[in-house]
Design an enzyme around this catalytic site. Structure first.
Site, PDB file in Angstrom:
ATOM      1  N   LYS A 271       0.924  -1.112   0.060  1.00 28.85           N
ATOM      2  CA  LYS A 271      -0.070  -0.097  -0.023  1.00 28.85           C
ATOM      3  C   LYS A 271       0.922   1.240  -0.176  1.00 28.85           C
ATOM      4  O   LYS A 271       1.942   1.205   0.316  1.00 28.85           O
ATOM      5  CB  LYS A 271      -1.013  -0.042   1.265  1.00 28.85           C
ATOM      6  CG  LYS A 271      -0.202   0.172   2.510  1.00 28.85           C
ATOM      7  CD  LYS A 271      -1.039  -0.561   3.819  1.00 28.85           C
ATOM      8  CE  LYS A 271      -0.317  -0.198   5.243  1.00 28.85           C
ATOM      9  NZ  LYS A 271      -1.078  -0.901   6.130  1.00 28.85           N
TER      10      LYS A 271
ATOM     11  N   TYR B  93      14.208  31.426   7.125  1.00 31.07           N
ATOM     12  CA  TYR B  93      13.105  31.947   7.430  1.00 31.07           C
ATOM     13  C   TYR B  93      12.914  32.262   8.995  1.00 31.07           C
ATOM     14  O   TYR B  93      13.464  31.057   9.670  1.00 31.07           O
ATOM     15  CB  TYR B  93      11.982  31.252   7.069  1.00 31.07           C
ATOM     16  CG  TYR B  93      11.661  31.318   5.630  1.00 31.07           C
ATOM     17  CD1 TYR B  93      11.578  32.506   4.850  1.00 31.07           C
ATOM     18  CD2 TYR B  93      11.313  30.214   4.760  1.00 31.07           C
ATOM     19  CE1 TYR B  93      11.407  32.593   3.445  1.00 31.07           C
ATOM     20  CE2 TYR B  93      11.016  30.211   3.545  1.00 31.07           C
ATOM     21  CZ  TYR B  93      10.997  31.408   2.862  1.00 31.07           C
ATOM     22  OH  TYR B  93      10.725  31.364   1.430  1.00 31.07           O
TER      23      TYR B  93
END
Ligand SMILES: *Cc1c(COP(=O)(O)O)cnc(C)c1O
Length: 369
Positions: free
Chosen positions: A38, A264
């Site tokens: 999956k 940042y």
């Protein structure tokens, strides 16, 4: 086509083969082996991984959603595929692509049976999920008589397997709970199948179940994370080889004086003369902000370099002060000198979340066995 950037997730099929053989050696010889592929085979490449596993001799596959199973069928995978979490609205596609649904509630069971009857199916293989304590998907013990009634009254479906899922197979402190789940599974399956005139497969073990509860292999095991090289167990990890290796390169190197800020919000400030390298990978690639601010680090020419400041969307900065390196040099984020489990843990998460979170814009490169 040229790659947009040099960030690559290498997928090593030799390591997959090694892990497969290791897990099979830990599993009862009589038991079948289901490979869970999956979520793009845990963030790698479900088609390439499934092809290799088919060649290695896996008996079964499992995916979470119908579209994941369709992708495997369209790419030539022929072994049975169990869809762990289907919705009734996709049941026609399931039959159309020869996928096998997990039926986990009265609603899914009845809706699949009525479709199978309408389409004149005979003995269509389905899987019945029992809830033994995870309290996620599955029938409770009190519902079993009704499940049996539904099954008995139709020949449109056949129970290919009955299964359940352990809540804490990797957690030694929950051993008693796990043993009670295994015991309840035994009781519930017996109640359901004793009056059938055929024998469905039974399975409850995931990777940690295979390792910690080998006697509970029943007739099949379902392994995911172990195939990709992680066991949730420090003593077993050295026997497995991570399939994924995430690499990038240095885009730019900058020398900074003490007191300069990086990135940042000026989240990192240099205390001394520093050398900072910029890498073309960021939170939009799956290296989330949890790894920033020196929580985790990467390897440059064999040396550890912490991620400094905030992780940006497409960029991270690392501190390479004292490391001999140049622009263009290779950087290994995980899978080389650093075990992915350690990288995940440094960010406060688990291997499953790290590897399934590597975004599709990171190029996958298959390394054959
Ligand atoms: C994902 C999943 C597995 C695989 O578990 P691992 O811990 O990765 O081995 C097995 N069974 C079910 C129902 C799952 O959802």
């Amino acid at each position: 086509m040229p790659e947009a950037k040099e960030t690559v997730l290498e997928i090593n099929l030799g390591n997959l083969a090694h892990n497969y053989r290791f897990l099979r050696s830990k599993t009862d010889k009589e038991a079948k082996f289901l490979s869970v592929v999956k979520a793009h085979a845990y963030g790698s490449d479900s088609v390439e991984i499934a092809k290799k596993l088919e060649e290695l001799g896996t008996d079964y596959f499992a995916v979470a959603y119908v579209e994941e199973g369709i992708r495997l069928r369209e790419n030539g995978i022929s072994k049975p595929i169990l869809v762990l979490h289907p919705q009734p609205s996709h049941f026609e596609e399931i039959i159309e692509h020869c996928l096998e649904p997990n039926l986990y509630s009265q609603k899914t069971l009845e809706s699949f049976v009525s479709l199978a009857e309408r389409l004149n199916q005979k003995n269509y293989p389905v899987h019945i999920k029992l809830n033994t304590g995870l309290n996620r998907l599955g029938f409770d013990q009190s519902e079993i008589p009704r499940v049996f009634e539904t099954i008995k009254n139709t020949n449109s479906i056949k129970i290919a397997s009955v299964f359940s899922h352990l809540a804490a197979s990797e957690d030694w402190q929950e051993r008693e709970f796990t043993l009670s789940q295994i015991d309840l599974f035994r009781k519930m399956t017996w109640q359901l199948i004793e009056n059938l005139d055929y024998e469905p497969l039974l399975h409850i073990c995931n990777t940690s179940g295979v390792i910690n509860y080998p006697k509970a292999a029943f007739s099949m095991v379902r392994t995911g994370i172990g195939l990709y090289g992680y066991s949730n167990d420090k003593t077993i990890d050295p026997h497995l080889k991570p399939v994924g290796k995430l690499k990038t390169i240095i885009s730019q190197i900058r020398k900074l004086d003490p007191g300069a800020s990086v990135g940042y919000n000026r989240a990192f400030k240099t205390e001394k003369e520093s050398k900072i390298a910029t890498l073309p990978i960021g939170h939009a690639d799956g290296i989330n902000r949890i790894y920033g601010k020196q929580k985790a680090g990467v390897f440059v020419n064999g040396k550890y370099a912490p991620i400094v400041g905030n992780v940006c969307m497409d960029i991270i900065m690392i501190d390479v002060t004292g490391i001999d390196c140049e622009e263009g040099d290779e950087v290994i984020i995980f899978g080389g000198p650093q075990h992915p489990v350690d990288f995940a843990r440094a960010g406060g998460t688990i291997s499953y979340e790290l590897i399934t979170g590597i975004q599709r814009r990171v190029t996958r490169k298959i390394i054959p066995e």
